[in-house]
Design a protein around this motif. Structure first.
Motif, PDB file in Angstrom:
ATOM      1  N   THR A  38       0.947  -1.230  -0.097  1.00  0.00           N
ATOM      2  CA  THR A  38       0.002   0.193  -0.119  1.00  0.00           C
ATOM      3  C   THR A  38       1.024   1.339  -0.157  1.00  0.00           C
ATOM      4  OG1 THR A  38      -1.230  -1.242   1.500  1.00  0.00           O
ATOM      5  CG2 THR A  38      -2.208   0.998   1.003  1.00  0.00           C
TER       6      THR A  38
ATOM      7  N   THR B 189      -9.031  -5.951   3.345  1.00  0.00           N
ATOM      8  CA  THR B 189      -8.461  -7.124   3.414  1.00  0.00           C
ATOM      9  C   THR B 189      -9.013  -8.285   4.502  1.00  0.00           C
ATOM     10  OG1 THR B 189      -6.641  -6.509   2.209  1.00  0.00           O
ATOM     11  CG2 THR B 189      -6.398  -8.451   3.517  1.00  0.00           C
ATOM     12  N   ARG B 190      -9.027  -7.790   5.686  1.00  0.00           N
ATOM     13  CA  ARG B 190      -9.484  -8.552   6.782  1.00  0.00           C
ATOM     14  C   ARG B 190     -10.623  -7.980   7.582  1.00  0.00           C
ATOM     15  NH1 ARG B 190      -4.128  -8.781   6.420  1.00  0.00           N
ATOM     16  NH2 ARG B 190      -3.190 -10.889   5.914  1.00  0.00           N
TER      17      ARG B 190
HETATM   18  C1  LIG Z   1      -2.143  -8.705   1.492  1.00  0.00           C
HETATM   19  C2  LIG Z   1      -2.423  -7.304   1.672  1.00  0.00           C
HETATM   20  C3  LIG Z   1      -2.304  -6.446   0.719  1.00  0.00           C
HETATM   21  C4  LIG Z   1      -1.969  -6.719  -0.569  1.00  0.00           C
HETATM   22  O1  LIG Z   1      -2.619  -7.530  -1.252  1.00  0.00           O
HETATM   23  P1  LIG Z   1      -2.209  -8.505  -2.365  1.00  0.00           P
HETATM   24  O2  LIG Z   1      -3.253  -9.405  -2.610  1.00  0.00           O
HETATM   25  O3  LIG Z   1      -1.090  -9.479  -1.704  1.00  0.00           O
HETATM   26  O4  LIG Z   1      -1.651  -7.718  -3.526  1.00  0.00           O
HETATM   27  C5  LIG Z   1      -2.793  -4.948   1.149  1.00  0.00           C
HETATM   28  N1  LIG Z   1      -3.229  -4.990   2.337  1.00  0.00           N
HETATM   29  C6  LIG Z   1      -3.064  -5.754   3.411  1.00  0.00           C
HETATM   30  C7  LIG Z   1      -3.554  -5.355   4.494  1.00  0.00           C
HETATM   31  C8  LIG Z   1      -2.736  -6.956   3.112  1.00  0.00           C
HETATM   32  O5  LIG Z   1      -2.521  -7.880   4.225  1.00  0.00           O
END
Ligand SMILES: *Cc1c(COP(=O)(O)O)cnc(C)c1O
Length: 465
Positions: free
Chosen positions: A132, A222-223
């Motif tokens: 990021t 992402t989470r």
């Molecule tokens: C893995 C991740 C990303 C990047 O995503 P990719 O699918 O690996 O390109 C961005 N932000 C967070 C918090 C991540 O864990």
């Protein structure tokens, strides 16, 4: 759930219908393998790994429903049926109006950074993430950390270490001017802080403040389901709210999102950019065809989009998220009981060993976390990852190392892949390495690439200190 029920054991909410054998090679072979890999766990071959806790990215086990979805792939170049299923799932579970699929999270980060950031801009965020931040810098911006101070203290028991320090944020806005801040990047369940959540109350305050200055919030989601689970566990008023509703509410407080679907959403590849602003969406849709693929697949096969649409639904299922985060807590609590220094509270996707505290005889220049990860692999074939000075990289202006407060080894748990018995084996190995910690020597760089150096750097053993 009644309190008597809560004390009972729980088990993984699935049964296993296909297995992939794993094996442990001998200690001698492991020593050879890690030396050949330049003491970088990213450079090990998977066949030499016994239990793989390198990352939770793209390593999930898909469900039978997702595999059925794979067979329903509509591999039309344009207008694939699976794209519409995915867009519906993103709208239904996350609430975002417009979808731009990308091959994974960094594809989305690239597009949003290029579209919104101008040379000389500042992008505040609740702690940096490697890809990021790099995309923000490549677009001409400077990342500014506005997370609460507790996030940098591995021993703080703060329940919401991903919260934004509103004073830091407002200070930055006043110092630089709102027109120099294209957006604030808010991550849910902050990876680099140890998988720590942001509270709904804090996010609402960030929303109020940024609205006052006309600054959009871009959500690194992402989470997000893991963060929502912690809100349900820890935040007053959410005890009885379904995780899927909490997820929806979080997203509703933001203007758009980048998603690495390889995490929460239970697929092996995929991601997207989701937006509510139609004009920005049109620009992103135009840009995705340059770097990713047509706007109805953006780097994913049709079958992958179908598996992702199904994975999004499964990711907010109560039993799933309870077991997923519960397994991480199970490992973390064992290590706490053993007296191993870890980041508190135990996070959502992994247990983070406090390498600074475990190896006080190594200076940060001797790469304590990298050294610890290598030692753990040699002990048991368990693969982990460095999250310390190597991951933090160099200041692009001065060329000096960043020296992050946190020097961690991440034991990341893939979703639905390992059982509690695997967690027991991991805990015992960490304990053995911990008992032997005085004999672990440091490492130094042997080869260092320019970007995201933790992936490809090679190291050599430094002389015993
Ligand atoms: C893995 C991740 C990303 C990047 O995503 P990719 O699918 O690996 O390109 C961005 N932000 C967070 C918090 C991540 O864990």
């Amino acid at each position: 759930m009644s309190s008597s029920k809560r004390t009972r054991s729980w088990a993984e909410p699935y049964k296993i219908k296909m297995v992939e054998p794993v094996r442990m090679i001998s200690r001698e072979e492991r020593e050879e393998a890690i030396a050949e890999a330049g003491y970088n766990t990213f450079l090990l071959r998977s066949r030499d790994v016994y239990i793989d806790l390198l990352t939770d990215s793209g390593t999930s086990a898909m469900s039978d429903r997702q595999w059925a979805g794979i067979m329903m792939g509509d591999e039309a170049y344009a207008g694939s049926e699976n794209f519409y299923h995915l867009a519906e799932a993103v709208k239904k579970y996350y609430g975002y109006t417009f979808l731009v699929p990308t091959h994974q999270g960094r594809g989305a980060e690239h597009i949003i950074s290029q579209l919104l950031i101008e040379e000389g801009d500042f992008v505040p965020g609740n702690m940096y993430f490697t890809t990021t931040k790099l995309h923000q810098e490549l677009a001409g911006g400077t990342f500014v950390d506005v997370i609460v101070d507790e996030a940098h203290d591995p021993e703080s028991e703060h329940p919401f270490k991903a919260n934004v320090d509103l004073n830091k944020l407002e200070d930055l806005i006043k110092r630089k001017g709102a027109d120099k801040i294209p957006y604030i990047a808010i991550a849910t369940s902050v990876n680099m802080a140890g998988g720590q959540p942001i509270s709904m109350a804090n996010l609402k305050k960030v929303r109020r403040l940024t609205r006052r200055y006309g600054i959009p919030i871009i959500h690194d989601m992402t989470r997000v389901a893991e963060n929502a689970y912690f809100i349900k566990q820890r935040e007053k008023g959410y005890e009885n709210t379904p995780v899927r509703d909490i997820v929806h509410e979080i997203c509703s407080l933001t203007d758009g999102a980048t998603m690495s679907a390889k995490k929460d959403a239970l697929v092996n590849i995929g991601g997207f950019l989701a937006l509510n602003d139609e004009e920005l969406f049109r620009e992103a849709q135009n840009m995705v065809v340059i770097y990713e693929g047509l706007h109805t697949y953006g780097g994913m096969a049709g079958r992958d989009m179908e598996a992702l649409a199904i994975g999004i639904r499964e990711s907010v299922d109560e039993d799933h998220i309870h077991a997923r985060v519960g397994q991480v807590q199970y490992l973390g609590n064992q290590l706490i009981d053993m007296g191993v220094p870890v980041v508190h509270p135990i996070g959502s996707h992994g247990v983070f060993l406090n390498a600074k505290k475990i190896l006080p005889h190594l200076s940060q220049d001797q790469l304590p976390a990298q050294s610890l990860a290598a030692a753990l692999y040699v002990d048991s074939g368990v693969r982990s990852m460095e999250r310390g000075i190597v991951s933090a990289g160099r200041n692009p202006e001065t060329g000096e190392h960043h020296y992050p407060e946190l020097e961690l080894v991440r034991l990341t748990i893939p979703r639905r892949v390992y059982t509690q018995a695997h967690m027991d084996v991991v805990a015992e190995s960490v304990e053995a390495v911990y008992d032997n910690r005085d004999h672990i020597s440091g490492l130094s760089f042997d080869y260092e690439p320019e970007y995201l150096r933790f992936f490809q750097s090679r190291f050599k053993k430094s002389k015993k200190s």
